[in-house]
Design a protein around this motif. Structure first.
Motif, PDB file in Angstrom:
ATOM      1  N   ASP A   1      -4.579   0.908   8.892  1.00  0.00           N
ATOM      2  CA  ASP A   1      -4.411   0.140   7.655  1.00  0.00           C
ATOM      3  C   ASP A   1      -5.020  -1.252   7.728  1.00  0.00           C
ATOM      4  O   ASP A   1      -4.840  -2.061   6.824  1.00  0.00           O
ATOM      5  N   GLY A   2      -5.731  -1.574   8.812  1.00  0.00           N
ATOM      6  CA  GLY A   2      -6.325  -2.894   8.977  1.00  0.00           C
ATOM      7  C   GLY A   2      -5.360  -3.869   9.623  1.00  0.00           C
ATOM      8  O   GLY A   2      -4.163  -3.611   9.740  1.00  0.00           O
ATOM      9  N   TRP A   3      -5.906  -4.989  10.083  1.00  0.00           N
ATOM     10  CA  TRP A   3      -5.085  -6.022  10.698  1.00  0.00           C
ATOM     11  C   TRP A   3      -4.269  -6.737   9.633  1.00  0.00           C
ATOM     12  O   TRP A   3      -4.608  -6.725   8.451  1.00  0.00           O
ATOM     13  N   THR A   4      -3.179  -7.369  10.064  1.00  0.00           N
ATOM     14  CA  THR A   4      -2.359  -8.165   9.152  1.00  0.00           C
ATOM     15  C   THR A   4      -2.435  -9.637   9.546  1.00  0.00           C
ATOM     16  O   THR A   4      -2.888  -9.981  10.647  1.00  0.00           O
ATOM     17  N   ALA A   5      -1.968 -10.499   8.654  1.00  0.00           N
ATOM     18  CA  ALA A   5      -1.977 -11.942   8.912  1.00  0.00           C
ATOM     19  C   ALA A   5      -1.218 -12.273  10.191  1.00  0.00           C
ATOM     20  O   ALA A   5      -1.614 -13.152  10.952  1.00  0.00           O
ATOM     21  N   ASP A   6      -0.124 -11.571  10.447  1.00  0.00           N
ATOM     22  CA  ASP A   6       0.651 -11.827  11.665  1.00  0.00           C
ATOM     23  C   ASP A   6      -0.122 -11.450  12.924  1.00  0.00           C
ATOM     24  O   ASP A   6       0.040 -12.080  13.973  1.00  0.00           O
ATOM     25  N   ASP A   7      -0.966 -10.425  12.844  1.00  0.00           N
ATOM     26  CA  ASP A   7      -1.739  -9.988  14.011  1.00  0.00           C
ATOM     27  C   ASP A   7      -2.651 -11.089  14.532  1.00  0.00           C
ATOM     28  O   ASP A   7      -2.942 -11.150  15.727  1.00  0.00           O
TER      29      ASP A   7
END
Length: 201
Positions: free
Chosen positions: A24-30
């Motif tokens: 699902d792609g990277w997230t801001a937290d990643d």
């Protein structure tokens, strides 16, 4: 290129550990958790964007705006440089210069702001980021509700500033002016910057 050279490159690539994104792609937290990311890595639509080394014009222009805005911003505002803003789960961008609410709750170890903290985002266009700075980032800043945006382009070694203000009805930016030589504004606060003063000091 010789066959031997190709073999050498193949061997180097086999030793690299490539970062593989989640389905699902990277997230801001990643962005805070991924090890060994290059400085100023951004997240756009769940993909990591690595910034190229910046030219002298870019560095001098950032310095000019940072110093001028620090000297002119009222006490309830602060000026940040190259600090990330989490727009949503899959977009965490890093404007070149920001004017933010002084009481933004980032804390001394904070690594990001929220759109509600940001009054003005500035992007200085570089050859490798031209499409992002002219199109992708302004659209995302506007959709997130950031009220003011400046795009800075180089012309003859000096900055030209394109000034935009958010139309809250359409959540898009309207151009309010294009400035050569001198940037003088009354919003978001009284600003007067001599654009001809780029220097190395």
């Amino acid at each position: 290129m010789s066959a031997a050279r190709d073999d050498e490159l193949d061997g180097q690539y086999e030793q690299c550990e490539w970062v593989r994104p989640p389905v699902d792609g990277w997230t801001a937290d990643d962005l805070d958790r991924l090890p060994n990311l290059p400085p100023h890595t951004e997240l756009i639509d769940g993909s990591l964007v690595v910034v190229s080394p910046q030219a002298e014009f870019h560095m001098l222009t950032l310095r000019l705006f940072e110093q001028a805005l620090m000297g002119q911003a009222p006490g309830d505002l602060a000026v940040f440089r190259e600090f990330t803003v989490t727009l949503d789960e899959h977009n965490r961008l890093e404007p070149d210069v920001l004017v933010v609410l002084a009481d933004s709750d980032t804390g001394p170890r904070g690594t990001r702001l929220l759109p509600a903290d940001v009054l003005l985002a500035i992007e200085v266009v570089s050859p490798d980021s031209r499409q992002r700075d002219r199109d992708t980032k302004p659209r995302k800043y506007a959709a997130a509700g950031i009220r003011h945006f400046w795009r800075v382009e180089e012309n003859g070694g000096l900055p030209v500033v394109y000034v935009y203000e958010l139309d809250p009805a359409t959540k898009s930016y309207a151009t309010t002016g294009i400035y050569h030589d001198r940037l003088k504004l009354t919003v978001p606060f009284g600003i007067d910057i001599d654009l001809t003063t780029l220097n190395r000091r």
